[in-house]
Design an enzyme around this catalytic site. Structure first.
Site, mmCIF file in Angstrom:
data_model
loop_
_atom_site.group_PDB
_atom_site.id
_atom_site.type_symbol
_atom_site.label_atom_id
_atom_site.label_comp_id
_atom_site.label_asym_id
_atom_site.label_seq_id
_atom_site.Cartn_x
_atom_site.Cartn_y
_atom_site.Cartn_z
ATOM 1 N N HIS A 121 34.143 -7.022 -53.321
ATOM 2 C CA HIS A 121 33.076 -6.045 -53.087
ATOM 3 C C HIS A 121 33.771 -4.765 -52.603
ATOM 4 C CE1 HIS A 121 29.562 -4.427 -50.879
ATOM 5 N NE2 HIS A 121 28.833 -5.282 -51.561
ATOM 6 N N ASP A 198 35.655 -12.968 -46.516
ATOM 7 C CA ASP A 198 34.340 -12.326 -46.590
ATOM 8 C C ASP A 198 33.340 -13.402 -47.021
ATOM 9 O OD1 ASP A 198 32.046 -11.089 -47.467
ATOM 10 O OD2 ASP A 198 33.070 -9.562 -48.666
ATOM 11 N N GLN A 201 28.616 -13.686 -49.215
ATOM 12 C CA GLN A 201 27.941 -14.258 -50.376
ATOM 13 C C GLN A 201 27.954 -15.793 -50.354
ATOM 14 O OE1 GLN A 201 25.425 -13.462 -52.907
ATOM 15 N NE2 GLN A 201 26.613 -11.679 -52.298
ATOM 16 N N LYS A 224 21.536 -11.868 -45.671
ATOM 17 C CA LYS A 224 21.695 -12.704 -46.871
ATOM 18 C C LYS A 224 21.398 -14.167 -46.563
ATOM 19 C CE LYS A 224 24.577 -9.453 -49.232
ATOM 20 N NZ LYS A 224 25.899 -9.023 -49.720
ATOM 21 N N CYS A 362 28.598 -3.078 -56.609
ATOM 22 C CA CYS A 362 29.655 -2.706 -55.658
ATOM 23 C C CYS A 362 30.971 -3.395 -56.001
ATOM 24 C CB CYS A 362 29.277 -3.043 -54.216
ATOM 25 S SG CYS A 362 27.853 -2.167 -53.624
#
Ligand SMILES: *Cc1c(COP(=O)(O)O)cnc(C)c1O
Length: 404
Positions: A121, A198, A201, A224, A362
């Site tokens: 991202h 990260d 997601q 999220k 992104c």
């Protein structure tokens, strides 16, 4: 027993109409919807407990502090961190990444290397480029293949004693690929490099155990995971958080202030300058409770069913191409119709009440790899249904007919 119709009743927004049609919400990879249990907590907080935390002796302030610190502990337990002070509240994934990138400014020098992946991202690319500019370190990129997977043999080659930091997402937001982070973390530690994952997601689908992963930093966003926007978490191993300098100066992060010298507060407050998103943090805890009550395995199994069904049905449409075909994926489908711009497909779907994401998500380097301007991305959550997928498939067929 998992009953999606019961689950849907928890989400008020799912019963609204968009452009005269029942909403089909397939933009979960951008932000998830919020259940009544979390919304109710937000209303309760502002109706009954609102005060600033860690400062007042009065009852409301103590109640708010307790609720906020309980939320921190819920997050600690959820990610299985060893200590609650390893859980830093942030405004989201982007903030967490910038906090770590800023901290490493003082730890890196020319000749050091940082490795990121081709599946990142933008929020996981730009801070590292800025860090390299500040320190003279070099950025290396693990390439991807046609399936949208990272090429791990290339990673093995670029890893060396010069590698100081590795930043990879657990799951790619643009393609849904689940990356081999266990392998990356183990290899990184063999050369003494730190790893930041990260988890923005992955965290809605996969419950990460930070101790088992032995990861140095892990970041996620509440919005999220059925929580509100503007709040997230940075997990950091205690030894690393002690080593990193504070990111922002202000109230709450200090032990003692004189004009000669300020000493910093203990963890986690050292990284939490200013009045935080108190209600957001509490609601984040409530969202984690909500998801755990359903169960992450139940969620992942059901979402995988949706993914398989949608993949099968969409591929029946002639001229439809799916980008990201790894065997290890979360419930994200990025696709295009031959010769048709993704934006046009998205616009028609919206007229039918279907919310999908269109564009580069992104993640422009991924789009460059496939030589496309963007994709249509449908991302599914545990509150979606196969009937909604049928609506999407019909919508895509209609878009194809109208646009070709
Ligand atoms: C959403 C997302 C981000 C950014 O999260 P914010 O909440 O906007 O800070 C970063 N990385 C990935 C993989 C994402 O999906």
């Amino acid at each position: 027993m998992f009953n999606v119709n019961d689950i849907r009743k928890d989400f008020p927004i799912l019963s609204r109409k968009v452009n005269g049609k029942p909403l089909v919400y397939f933009d979960n990879a951008a932000t998830s919807q919020t259940p009544q249990q979390v919304i109710g907590g937000i209303v309760d907080y502002y109706s009954n407990h609102n005060a600033n935390i860690h400062r007042g002796v009065h009852t409301l302030s103590q109640e708010a502090t307790d609720l906020y610190e309980q939320a921190r502990q819920k997050i600690q337990v959820h990610f299985n961190a060893k200590f609650s002070h390893e859980i830093i509240f942030t405004s989201g994934t982007t903030h967490g990444i910038n906090l770590v990138a800023n901290g490493f400014s003082s730890l890196l020098k020319k000749g050091d290397e940082i490795i990121v992946s081709a599946l990142e991202h933008h929020s996981n690319i730009v801070p590292w480029q800025m860090l390299c500019e500040r320190t003279g370190a070099t950025l290396k990129v693990i390439p991807m293949n046609d399936e949208g997977e990272l090429v791990m043999t290339e990673f093995d080659i670029m890893l060396s004693e010069n590698t100081k930091l590795i930043f990879v997402n657990h799951v790619s937001n643009a393609l849904g690929t689940v990356n081999s982070i266990e392998y990356i973390i183990e290899k990184a530690h063999q050369v003494g490099a730190a790893v930041l994952i990260d988890g923005a997601q992955s965290s809605p689908h996969i419950k990460a155990d930070v101790q088992k992963l032995n990861v140095d930093f892990y970041v996620a966003s509440a919005h999220k995971m059925c929580g509100p926007t503007g709040v997230g978490v940075l997990y950091g191993k205690e030894e690393w958080l002690k080593k990193l300098p504070p990111y922002q100066g202000g109230g709450e992060m200090i032990a003692e202030v004189t004009f000669e010298k300020t000493t910093y507060a203990e963890l986690p407050h050292k990284f939490e300058a200013g009045t935080p998103n108190i209600c957001g943090g509490i609601a984040f805890g409530a969202a984690i409770d909500y998801m755990n009550a359903i169960g992450f395995e139940v969620i992942a199994n059901y979402e995988n069913e949706l993914l398989e069904y949608a993949t099968e049905e969409l591929l029946k449409i002639e001229g439809l191409k799916i980008y990201g075909t790894s065997k290890h994926k979360t419930s994200v489908i990025s696709f295009n119709l031959e010769g048709i711009h993704p934006y046009d497909v998205g616009t028609i779907l919206d007229k039918l009440g279907i919310a999908v994401r269109t564009g580069h998500h992104c993640a422009q380097p991924i789009m460059d790899y496939f030589k496309i301007p963007g994709t249509v991305r449908a991302s599914f959550s545990f509150y979606n249904t196969k009937a909604e997928i049928d609506t999407l498939v019909e919508g895509v067929k209609k878009a194809k007919m109208m646009l070709s």
